[in-house]
Motif scaffolding. Structure first.
Motif, short mmCIF file in Angstrom:
data_model
loop_
_atom_site.label_atom_id
_atom_site.label_comp_id
_atom_site.label_asym_id
_atom_site.label_seq_id
_atom_site.Cartn_x
_atom_site.Cartn_y
_atom_site.Cartn_z
N ARG A 54 -2.99 -7.30 -9.73
CA ARG A 54 -2.32 -6.42 -8.72
C ARG A 54 -2.42 -5.05 -8.84
O ARG A 54 -2.53 -4.30 -7.24
CB ARG A 54 -0.79 -6.79 -9.00
CG ARG A 54 0.15 -6.23 -7.89
CD ARG A 54 1.58 -6.38 -8.07
NE ARG A 54 1.77 -8.00 -7.87
CZ ARG A 54 3.12 -8.44 -8.34
NH1 ARG A 54 3.80 -7.84 -8.97
NH2 ARG A 54 3.25 -9.72 -7.95
N PHE A 55 -2.53 -4.11 -9.70
CA PHE A 55 -3.03 -2.82 -9.48
C PHE A 55 -4.24 -2.62 -8.74
O PHE A 55 -4.27 -1.47 -8.09
CB PHE A 55 -2.83 -2.16 -10.84
CG PHE A 55 -4.09 -2.28 -11.58
CD1 PHE A 55 -5.26 -1.48 -11.41
CD2 PHE A 55 -4.28 -3.45 -12.71
CE1 PHE A 55 -6.42 -1.65 -12.21
CE2 PHE A 55 -5.41 -3.48 -13.31
CZ PHE A 55 -6.64 -2.72 -13.09
N ALA A 56 -5.38 -3.21 -8.93
CA ALA A 56 -6.61 -3.38 -8.03
C ALA A 56 -6.22 -3.39 -6.64
O ALA A 56 -6.97 -2.54 -5.97
CB ALA A 56 -7.68 -4.09 -8.69
N VAL A 57 -5.48 -4.35 -6.30
CA VAL A 57 -5.13 -4.86 -4.81
C VAL A 57 -4.28 -3.56 -4.36
O VAL A 57 -4.76 -3.01 -3.24
CB VAL A 57 -4.47 -5.78 -4.72
CG1 VAL A 57 -3.90 -6.54 -3.34
CG2 VAL A 57 -5.33 -7.26 -5.27
N ALA A 58 -3.62 -2.80 -5.19
CA ALA A 58 -2.94 -1.93 -4.65
C ALA A 58 -3.69 -0.73 -4.64
O ALA A 58 -3.47 0.20 -3.47
CB ALA A 58 -1.57 -1.52 -5.68
N HIS A 59 -4.69 -0.41 -5.23
CA HIS A 59 -5.55 0.62 -4.89
C HIS A 59 -6.38 0.39 -3.96
O HIS A 59 -6.67 1.48 -3.19
CB HIS A 59 -6.45 0.80 -6.46
CG HIS A 59 -5.78 1.65 -7.46
ND1 HIS A 59 -5.39 3.01 -7.35
CD2 HIS A 59 -5.46 1.03 -8.76
CE1 HIS A 59 -4.71 3.26 -8.67
NE2 HIS A 59 -4.51 2.11 -9.25
N LEU A 60 -6.88 -0.85 -3.62
CA LEU A 60 -7.77 -1.28 -2.44
C LEU A 60 -6.66 -0.75 -1.23
O LEU A 60 -7.26 -0.31 -0.10
CB LEU A 60 -8.16 -2.52 -2.52
CG LEU A 60 -9.64 -2.76 -3.28
CD1 LEU A 60 -9.67 -4.21 -3.61
CD2 LEU A 60 -10.47 -1.85 -2.94
N HIS A 61 -5.44 -1.27 -1.28
CA HIS A 61 -4.69 -0.98 -0.31
C HIS A 61 -4.34 0.45 0.22
O HIS A 61 -4.75 1.01 1.27
CB HIS A 61 -3.31 -1.73 -0.44
CG HIS A 61 -2.14 -1.20 0.39
ND1 HIS A 61 -2.04 -1.52 1.81
CD2 HIS A 61 -1.01 -0.31 0.19
CE1 HIS A 61 -0.94 -1.14 2.33
NE2 HIS A 61 -0.37 -0.33 1.35
N ARG A 62 -4.27 1.20 -0.76
CA ARG A 62 -4.32 2.84 -0.49
C ARG A 62 -5.56 3.28 0.04
O ARG A 62 -5.30 3.90 0.99
CB ARG A 62 -3.86 3.29 -1.95
CG ARG A 62 -3.55 4.90 -1.77
CD ARG A 62 -3.81 5.64 -2.99
NE ARG A 62 -5.16 5.44 -3.45
CZ ARG A 62 -5.35 5.39 -4.71
NH1 ARG A 62 -4.29 5.57 -5.66
NH2 ARG A 62 -6.70 5.29 -5.51
N ASP A 63 -6.59 2.94 -0.60
CA ASP A 63 -7.85 3.35 0.07
C ASP A 63 -8.13 2.96 1.45
O ASP A 63 -8.58 3.41 2.25
CB ASP A 63 -9.06 2.93 -1.11
CG ASP A 63 -9.07 3.52 -2.38
OD1 ASP A 63 -8.24 4.79 -2.28
OD2 ASP A 63 -9.63 3.25 -3.39
N ALA A 64 -7.86 1.71 1.74
CA ALA A 64 -8.09 1.05 2.99
C ALA A 64 -7.12 1.99 4.01
O ALA A 64 -7.45 2.09 4.98
CB ALA A 64 -7.81 -0.36 3.18
#
Length: 191
Positions: A41-51
């Motif tokens: 989940r934390f990796a998806v959250a980081h991708l979300h922020r970067d996108a």
């Protein structure tokens, strides 16, 4: 010079829409309550922020290029007050509305630690209508809106956001009260 600005505005608008779609989908998946295959989940959250950051950067480029393009004829007031544009007032107004909503989401994201969680979540939920309004803006005022490739891109974007939204709504954790989710054991919530 206007041709360069127009091409930049077109390309950055399309890229911003794709990145905004990705950001919305990743945001939905981050809060889905179920682990994703292959990504914590934390990796998806980081991708979300970067996108989200990239979408904002490309949207800024889109707006700046349109402001500099004499053919577009946008004024600064057209960027903040919807439906005042001299040309295509409806479609430009939708773009302005999406921009205004995005600014509200950005401000609350920057102030997240200082705002009540309910305020942040409520304003952040404006991303779904923001995305839909931005898509309508692109379909109504985009130079490429009538092309097959753009219609396929728009339809695929809509299908992906709809699928992620349905996935989120059908998640078992969506139907539980937030307090019940908070009482989960740390081991289960890390999945």
């Amino acid at each position: 010079m206007d041709e360069v600005l127009w091409a930049t505005a077109r390309a950055s608008g399309v890229v911003a829409l794709v990145l905004l779609t990705l950001s919305v989908v990743l945001g939905i998946l981050t809060r889905g309550g179920r682990p994703m295959i292959g990504l914590p989940r934390f990796a998806v959250a980081h991708l979300h922020r970067d996108a989200s950051l990239l979408a904002t950067a490309f949207l800024t480029l889109h707006v700046v290029a349109l402001l500099g393009d004499s053919y577009a004829g946008l004024r600064l007031v057209d960027l903040m007050v919807p439906f005042l544009a001299a040309r295509d007032a409806l479609w430009q107004g939708l773009g302005t509305t999406a921009l205004d909503l995005l600014l509200a989401v950005i401000v609350t994201a920057l102030l997240r630690r200082r705002l009540p969680a309910a305020v942040f979540r409520t304003v952040h939920l404006a991303v779904l209508p923001l995305w839909g309004i931005a898509l309508l803006h692109a379909l109504g005022s985009g130079t490429d809106a009538g092309t097959l490739w753009f219609r396929v891109l728009a339809a695929a974007s809509a299908a992906i956001v709809l699928a992620a939204t349905l996935w989120r709504l059908l998640a078992p954790s969506f139907r539980t009260h937030p307090a019940a989710r908070a009482r989960r054991t740390p081991e289960r919530s890390l999945r």
